[in-house]
Design a protein around this motif. Structure first.
Motif, mmCIF file in Angstrom:
data_model
loop_
_atom_site.group_PDB
_atom_site.id
_atom_site.type_symbol
_atom_site.label_atom_id
_atom_site.label_comp_id
_atom_site.label_asym_id
_atom_site.label_seq_id
_atom_site.Cartn_x
_atom_site.Cartn_y
_atom_site.Cartn_z
ATOM 1 N N THR A 70 62.019 -22.497 8.654
ATOM 2 C CA THR A 70 62.482 -21.480 9.597
ATOM 3 C C THR A 70 61.343 -20.623 10.123
ATOM 4 O O THR A 70 61.558 -19.763 10.946
ATOM 5 N N THR A 71 60.119 -20.864 9.644
ATOM 6 C CA THR A 71 58.987 -20.092 10.131
ATOM 7 C C THR A 71 57.834 -21.013 10.531
ATOM 8 O O THR A 71 56.735 -20.881 10.043
ATOM 9 N N PRO A 72 58.085 -21.954 11.446
ATOM 10 C CA PRO A 72 56.994 -22.825 11.861
ATOM 11 C C PRO A 72 55.949 -22.027 12.633
ATOM 12 O O PRO A 72 56.210 -20.928 13.101
ATOM 13 N N SER A 73 54.748 -22.606 12.772
ATOM 14 C CA SER A 73 53.685 -21.893 13.460
ATOM 15 C C SER A 73 54.075 -21.532 14.883
ATOM 16 O O SER A 73 53.592 -20.561 15.430
ATOM 17 N N SER A 74 55.000 -22.296 15.510
ATOM 18 C CA SER A 74 55.427 -21.969 16.866
ATOM 19 C C SER A 74 56.232 -20.680 16.900
ATOM 20 O O SER A 74 56.437 -20.108 17.947
ATOM 21 N N GLU A 75 56.700 -20.203 15.739
ATOM 22 C CA GLU A 75 57.431 -18.944 15.670
ATOM 23 C C GLU A 75 56.486 -17.760 15.507
ATOM 24 O O GLU A 75 56.921 -16.625 15.500
ATOM 25 N N LEU A 76 55.201 -18.034 15.347
ATOM 26 C CA LEU A 76 54.203 -16.977 15.263
ATOM 27 C C LEU A 76 53.435 -16.946 16.571
ATOM 28 O O LEU A 76 53.000 -17.973 17.070
ATOM 29 N N LEU A 77 53.283 -15.760 17.127
ATOM 30 C CA LEU A 77 52.624 -15.597 18.416
ATOM 31 C C LEU A 77 51.302 -14.874 18.250
ATOM 32 O O LEU A 77 51.189 -13.975 17.418
ATOM 33 N N THR A 78 50.335 -15.223 19.071
ATOM 34 C CA THR A 78 49.112 -14.434 19.128
ATOM 35 C C THR A 78 49.422 -13.150 19.882
ATOM 36 O O THR A 78 50.483 -13.024 20.518
ATOM 37 N N THR A 79 48.499 -12.205 19.831
ATOM 38 C CA THR A 79 48.734 -10.951 20.554
ATOM 39 C C THR A 79 48.793 -11.190 22.064
ATOM 40 O O THR A 79 49.551 -10.515 22.762
ATOM 41 N N GLU A 80 48.045 -12.169 22.547
ATOM 42 C CA GLU A 80 48.084 -12.488 23.975
ATOM 43 C C GLU A 80 49.458 -13.034 24.366
ATOM 44 O O GLU A 80 50.031 -12.647 25.382
ATOM 45 N N GLU A 81 49.994 -13.940 23.533
ATOM 46 C CA GLU A 81 51.312 -14.512 23.810
ATOM 47 C C GLU A 81 52.404 -13.448 23.728
ATOM 48 O O GLU A 81 53.295 -13.395 24.579
ATOM 49 N N ALA A 82 52.319 -12.595 22.706
ATOM 50 C CA ALA A 82 53.316 -11.533 22.558
ATOM 51 C C ALA A 82 53.238 -10.562 23.722
ATOM 52 O O ALA A 82 54.266 -10.147 24.275
ATOM 53 N N GLY A 83 52.029 -10.204 24.122
ATOM 54 C CA GLY A 83 51.859 -9.313 25.261
ATOM 55 C C GLY A 83 52.466 -9.891 26.533
ATOM 56 O O GLY A 83 53.135 -9.192 27.291
ATOM 57 N N ALA A 84 52.268 -11.192 26.728
ATOM 58 C CA ALA A 84 52.834 -11.842 27.917
ATOM 59 C C ALA A 84 54.362 -11.818 27.871
ATOM 60 O O ALA A 84 55.017 -11.547 28.893
ATOM 61 N N LEU A 85 54.952 -12.085 26.702
ATOM 62 C CA LEU A 85 56.412 -12.048 26.579
ATOM 63 C C LEU A 85 56.971 -10.652 26.833
ATOM 64 O O LEU A 85 58.067 -10.496 27.366
ATOM 65 N N LEU A 86 56.201 -9.643 26.445
ATOM 66 C CA LEU A 86 56.653 -8.262 26.593
ATOM 67 C C LEU A 86 56.271 -7.649 27.937
ATOM 68 O O LEU A 86 56.703 -6.548 28.261
ATOM 69 N N GLY A 87 55.443 -8.352 28.690
ATOM 70 C CA GLY A 87 54.981 -7.798 29.960
ATOM 71 C C GLY A 87 54.030 -6.634 29.738
ATOM 72 O O GLY A 87 54.025 -5.661 30.496
ATOM 73 N N THR A 88 53.216 -6.737 28.684
ATOM 74 C CA THR A 88 52.271 -5.682 28.352
ATOM 75 C C THR A 88 50.936 -6.317 27.982
ATOM 76 O O THR A 88 50.722 -7.501 28.227
ATOM 77 N N THR A 89 50.070 -5.559 27.392
ATOM 78 C CA THR A 89 48.733 -6.061 27.060
ATOM 79 C C THR A 89 48.663 -6.583 25.632
ATOM 80 O O THR A 89 49.508 -6.268 24.795
ATOM 81 N N ALA A 90 47.618 -7.353 25.372
ATOM 82 C CA ALA A 90 47.365 -7.829 24.012
ATOM 83 C C ALA A 90 47.073 -6.635 23.095
ATOM 84 O O ALA A 90 47.436 -6.650 21.922
ATOM 85 N N ARG A 91 46.459 -5.600 23.643
ATOM 86 C CA ARG A 91 46.177 -4.406 22.845
ATOM 87 C C ARG A 91 47.475 -3.768 22.342
ATOM 88 O O ARG A 91 47.589 -3.389 21.186
ATOM 89 N N ARG A 92 48.472 -3.642 23.225
ATOM 90 C CA ARG A 92 49.753 -3.076 22.814
ATOM 91 C C ARG A 92 50.424 -3.976 21.780
ATOM 92 O O ARG A 92 51.038 -3.500 20.824
ATOM 93 N N ALA A 93 50.297 -5.298 21.944
ATOM 94 C CA ALA A 93 50.864 -6.236 20.973
ATOM 95 C C ALA A 93 50.194 -6.057 19.613
ATOM 96 O O ALA A 93 50.867 -6.125 18.580
ATOM 97 N N ARG A 94 48.883 -5.805 19.575
ATOM 98 C CA ARG A 94 48.191 -5.545 18.306
ATOM 99 C C ARG A 94 48.737 -4.284 17.651
ATOM 100 O O ARG A 94 48.920 -4.232 16.434
ATOM 101 N N GLN A 95 49.009 -3.257 18.464
ATOM 102 C CA GLN A 95 49.586 -2.024 17.922
ATOM 103 C C GLN A 95 50.946 -2.301 17.299
ATOM 104 O O GLN A 95 51.253 -1.821 16.205
ATOM 105 N N LEU A 96 51.764 -3.081 17.981
ATOM 106 C CA LEU A 96 53.097 -3.418 17.459
ATOM 107 C C LEU A 96 52.979 -4.249 16.182
ATOM 108 O O LEU A 96 53.750 -4.066 15.236
ATOM 109 N N ALA A 97 52.024 -5.162 16.152
ATOM 110 C CA ALA A 97 51.814 -5.984 14.952
ATOM 111 C C ALA A 97 51.470 -5.093 13.770
ATOM 112 O O ALA A 97 52.019 -5.255 12.681
ATOM 113 N N ALA A 98 50.588 -4.136 13.993
ATOM 114 C CA ALA A 98 50.176 -3.231 12.915
ATOM 115 C C ALA A 98 51.329 -2.339 12.459
ATOM 116 O O ALA A 98 51.342 -1.875 11.319
#
Length: 126
Positions: A70-98
């Motif tokens: 249930t947790t394949p690597s495709s279920e994990l996103l890089t900060t760039e991928e997460a930022g793109a999904l959220l319509g924001t920056t990779a920096r903001r995605a890093r903040q959310l990850a932290a």
């Protein structure tokens, strides 16, 4: 956690690092600048991480230890991928990850696709 010879990681972290290694190690091992000693050391570390990851993957299923299926690597996103999904920056995605939406593995933040999508939906509702 149980110590696995040659690896100082265990549990879910070993699983995540194993996925990163599986995706990126081939290119590194093909580098002609590596000596045979360096290549052998990398192979040993790769095998040790794999053993630690297998140990986690074989744990009984519970809320604390989701099955590897249930947790394949495709279920994990890089900060760039997460930022793109959220319509924001990779920096903001890093903040959310932290803040708890991700894990840091090998110096790289990886975010849960499910949590990123939930966050995106929550922003639309609010």
């Amino acid at each position: 956690m149980t110590y696995v010879e040659g690896a100082l990681v265990a549990g879910f972290a070993a699983h995540v690092i194993d996925r990163i290694i599986a995706e990126r190690m081939g290119r590194l091992l093909a580098d002609p600048r590596l000596t045979s000693v360096q290549r052998a050391e990398l192979e040993q570390v790769k095998a040790a991480i794999r053993r630690a990851a297998k140990q986690w993957e074989q744990l009984p299923v519970s809320e604390e230890t989701p099955p590897a299926e249930t947790t394949p690597s495709s279920e994990l996103l890089t900060t760039e991928e997460a930022g793109a999904l959220l319509g924001t920056t990779a920096r903001r995605a890093r903040q959310l990850a932290a803040l708890g939406m991700g894990v840091k593995a090998g110096g790289v933040w990886l975010l849960s696709r499910e949590l990123v999508l939930d966050y995106r939906e929550g922003r639309r509702i609010a």
